[in-house]
Design a protein around this motif. Structure first.
Motif, PDB file in Angstrom:
ATOM      1  N   LEU A  48       0.825  -1.202   0.000  1.00 49.04           N
ATOM      2  CA  LEU A  48       0.000   0.000   0.000  1.00 49.04           C
ATOM      3  C   LEU A  48       0.862   1.256   0.000  1.00 49.04           C
ATOM      4  O   LEU A  48       0.600   2.209  -0.745  1.00 49.04           O
ATOM      5  CB  LEU A  48      -0.934  -0.011   1.220  1.00 49.04           C
ATOM      6  N   THR A  49       1.897   1.276   0.826  1.00 51.14           N
ATOM      7  CA  THR A  49       2.750   2.456   0.911  1.00 51.14           C
ATOM      8  C   THR A  49       3.456   2.741  -0.408  1.00 51.14           C
ATOM      9  O   THR A  49       3.443   3.870  -0.913  1.00 51.14           O
ATOM     10  CB  THR A  49       3.788   2.280   2.031  1.00 51.14           C
ATOM     11  N   SER A  50       4.085   1.721  -0.975  1.00 45.27           N
ATOM     12  CA  SER A  50       4.808   1.917  -2.233  1.00 45.27           C
ATOM     13  C   SER A  50       3.870   2.294  -3.366  1.00 45.27           C
ATOM     14  O   SER A  50       4.204   3.145  -4.202  1.00 45.27           O
ATOM     15  CB  SER A  50       5.590   0.651  -2.588  1.00 45.27           C
ATOM     16  N   GLN A  51       2.694   1.684  -3.377  1.00 48.35           N
ATOM     17  CA  GLN A  51       1.751   1.993  -4.448  1.00 48.35           C
ATOM     18  C   GLN A  51       1.232   3.423  -4.333  1.00 48.35           C
ATOM     19  O   GLN A  51       1.137   4.137  -5.328  1.00 48.35           O
ATOM     20  CB  GLN A  51       0.575   1.015  -4.413  1.00 48.35           C
ATOM     21  N   LEU A  52       0.899   3.855  -3.125  1.00 49.32           N
ATOM     22  CA  LEU A  52       0.390   5.215  -2.953  1.00 49.32           C
ATOM     23  C   LEU A  52       1.432   6.256  -3.320  1.00 49.32           C
ATOM     24  O   LEU A  52       1.129   7.265  -3.981  1.00 49.32           O
ATOM     25  CB  LEU A  52      -0.077   5.418  -1.509  1.00 49.32           C
ATOM     26  N   VAL A  53       2.676   6.045  -2.910  1.00 50.73           N
ATOM     27  CA  VAL A  53       3.750   6.986  -3.249  1.00 50.73           C
ATOM     28  C   VAL A  53       3.963   7.019  -4.757  1.00 50.73           C
ATOM     29  O   VAL A  53       4.107   8.091  -5.365  1.00 50.73           O
ATOM     30  CB  VAL A  53       5.051   6.608  -2.515  1.00 50.73           C
ATOM     31  N   TRP A 107       1.781   6.180  -7.143  1.00 53.01           N
ATOM     32  CA  TRP A 107       0.628   6.787  -7.800  1.00 53.01           C
ATOM     33  C   TRP A 107       0.653   8.308  -7.685  1.00 53.01           C
ATOM     34  O   TRP A 107       0.331   9.023  -8.639  1.00 53.01           O
ATOM     35  CB  TRP A 107      -0.663   6.248  -7.190  1.00 53.01           C
ATOM     36  N   LEU A 108       1.032   8.796  -6.497  1.00 57.38           N
ATOM     37  CA  LEU A 108       1.094  10.243  -6.299  1.00 57.38           C
ATOM     38  C   LEU A 108       2.146  10.871  -7.213  1.00 57.38           C
ATOM     39  O   LEU A 108       1.906  11.919  -7.830  1.00 57.38           O
ATOM     40  CB  LEU A 108       1.408  10.552  -4.833  1.00 57.38           C
ATOM     41  N   ALA A 109       3.314  10.221  -7.312  1.00 53.24           N
ATOM     42  CA  ALA A 109       4.354  10.736  -8.203  1.00 53.24           C
ATOM     43  C   ALA A 109       3.886  10.726  -9.652  1.00 53.24           C
ATOM     44  O   ALA A 109       4.114  11.688 -10.407  1.00 53.24           O
ATOM     45  CB  ALA A 109       5.629   9.901  -8.047  1.00 53.24           C
TER      46      ALA A 109
END
Length: 519
Positions: free
Chosen positions: A445-450, A452-454
């Protein structure tokens, strides 16, 4: 022996939590999710207990039926969610079959899903607390319903094991199962927005389910409360009869499985080298060929590819006027571009070949990018052009094409960097693509959210231009979107491959060590 099996289940669960902190995090998230569902069910049943009997029966039958159906169906899609006490592991032990059956059935209650189901079943039975006789019958019916869920689940999965144990069958089931799962939400939303469901509709569905093994146990207390002994006896006969049948099927299937354990099928046909014959014999060509083989034959990649064709239909269901359909191209570009962010994790222990071989990080990155791009490029162009023509907005084609290309290229570039730094537990080859490994939730979740935001921030210029072009119907802004999307996307892709390749060369041994620790 039964007590020993229960202790073994608890020991295996405890040892699994000691392997890493992520196991504990995954369990905590699962417990919180289960508690949330339990609170909803229990609070709903408490409120239902004060309602009229005409409402209590259909709601109790519907909720109980959903639980039993979920236990029967979900393991077939997931190819066995709980494998801590896999019957195949007892092949070499002289465990009496009856003890093994009872032990495995009780062990099915040990765990988050089993405990949540047991407590939910109890709350459904207590709905009839205002009538002592119906309350006793409700508690007995809850116990029968729980037994039907556990034993029926074991029976279906054990009986279907010889079939779903075949790789091609698993891949086909995974591809077919994802379509209805994706459509459930949009269809429910569309249905609920235009159709009202009344008590008569609920009663009609519940009356049908009450004569099936899924709903019969939950309908008995209502019949007892109404002193309709004939209906109560009939539904009890259905529930107990199917429970006995399920136990018999499970016993026969388990006996067969212990004597004839499943094994991997060896392919009798030689199909040549496939993509390795068609692409250049270079490091980039070899990685590209291998990744294209993954996309074609690995159900984990096939699942991601199966989602993409459903995107236009989901958008059309959500918005019949056609406006949302214009997003099909950009959304498909995002899914396919970001799809390589877990490539290194999906390699599993085979990633050692990249670490040990003289393949540069840049060659590895380009091989993965080219394979995903070869699949994604024609798809997003088809969606972008097709959605504009279907919605009768041909002037939006340049803007949609530019935005889709920009998102695809940017996604590939950002994913090339993310996958060189982050790996997390994923499904192993041969496992269900629906199964979530313990410990994967937080890291993923953390890696995906970061990421996606980038991706969103970097793609902002072409997103803004595309919105303005579509709203104004401007061809000039549309072609500007193409220029900005291609220019920015190519730049991000080149930088992502360059820095991602360097990071992979530097972090390769560490990533391999983490992957091996997950297995």
């Amino acid at each position: 022996m039964v007590a020993h099996l229960l202790r073994l289940k608890l020991t295996l669960l405890a040892n699994g939590l000691k392997r890493s902190a992520w196991q504990v995090v995954g369990l905590v998230i699962g417990v919180l999710y289960g508690l949330g569902a339990l609170v909803l069910v229990v609070s709903g049943m408490i409120a239902l207990s004060f309602a009229d009997a005409e409402l209590r029966q259909p709601v109790a039958v519907l909720v109980g039926s959903l639980m039993v159906i979920a236990w029967w169906v979900v393991p077939l899609i997931s190819f066995g969610v709980d494998s801590t006490l896999d019957p195949a592991r007892f092949v070499t032990f002289a465990v009496p079959r009856r003890s093994l059956l009872v032990g495995l059935a009780l062990a099915g209650v040990v765990g988050v899903p089993g405990v949540i189901t047991a407590l939910s079943s109890l709350s459904i039975g207590i709905v009839w607390w205002r009538d002592p006789l119906a309350l006793v019958t409700g508690l007995v019916g809850a116990a029968i319903g729980l037994a039907l869920a556990i034993v029926g689940s074991r029976a279906t999965t054990t009986a279907a094991l010889p079939l779903v144990g075949r790789r091609r069958v698993r891949e086909a089931m995974a591809g077919l199962a994802i379509v209805p799962l994706l459509l459930v939400g949009p269809l429910i939303g569309r249905f609920s927005s235009g159709v009202s469901v009344g008590i008569d509709d609920l009663r009609g569905v519940a009356d049908v389910l009450a004569w099936t093994p899924f709903g019969a146990p939950w309908a008995i207390p209502a019949d007892v409360a109404g002193r309709d002994w004939g209906l109560a006896a009939g539904r009890a006969g259905v529930a107990l009869g199917v429970l006995a049948l399920a136990a018999w099927v499970w016993a026969k299937a388990l006996a067969y499985g212990l004597v004839n354990p499943p094994h991997n099928e060896a392919s009798a046909k030689r199909r040549g080298l496939g993509w390795f014959d068609r692409l250049p014999a270079t490091p980039v060509g070899a990685v590209t060929a291998r990744c294209l083989t993954y996309w074609a034959r690995d159900p984990r990649y096939a699942l991601a590819a199966a989602i993409v064709p459903v995107v236009p239909f989901i958008l059309w269901v959500l918005d019949r006027d056609g406006g949302a359909l214009l997003l099909a191209g950009p959304i498909a570009a995002f899914l396919l571009g970001w799809g390589i962010s877990a490539d290194v994790a999906y390699d599993g222990s085979a990633f050692w070949t990249h670490v040990a071989s003289p393949v540069t990080g840049r060659a590895d990155r380009w091989g993965r990018v080219l394979s995903a791009g070869a699949i994604g490029l024609p798809v997003i162009l088809l969606f972008a052009v097709g959605s504009a023509l279907v919605t009768d907005q041909p002037e939006a084609i340049p803007a949609l094409v530019g935005l889709s290309l920009g998102v695809l290229l940017t996604g590939l570039g950002v994913a090339s960097v993310v996958s060189a730094y982050v790996v997390y537990p994923v499904q192993q080859p041969g496992e269900s693509p629906f199964q979530t490994r313990q410990g994967a939730s937080t890291a993923a979740l953390t890696s995906q959210l970061v990421g996606w935001l980038a991706l969103l921030v970097i793609s902002a210029p072409e997103i803004v231009l595309a919105i303005l072009a579509v709203r104004a119907g401007s061809l000039s802004l549309g072609f500007a979107t193409v220029v900005v999307g291609l220019g920015l996307g190519i730049t991000v892709l080149l930088l992502g491959v360059r820095y991602g390749g360097r990071a992979l060369e530097r972090n390769g041994p560490v990533l391999l060590q983490r992957i091996l620790a997950f297995s």
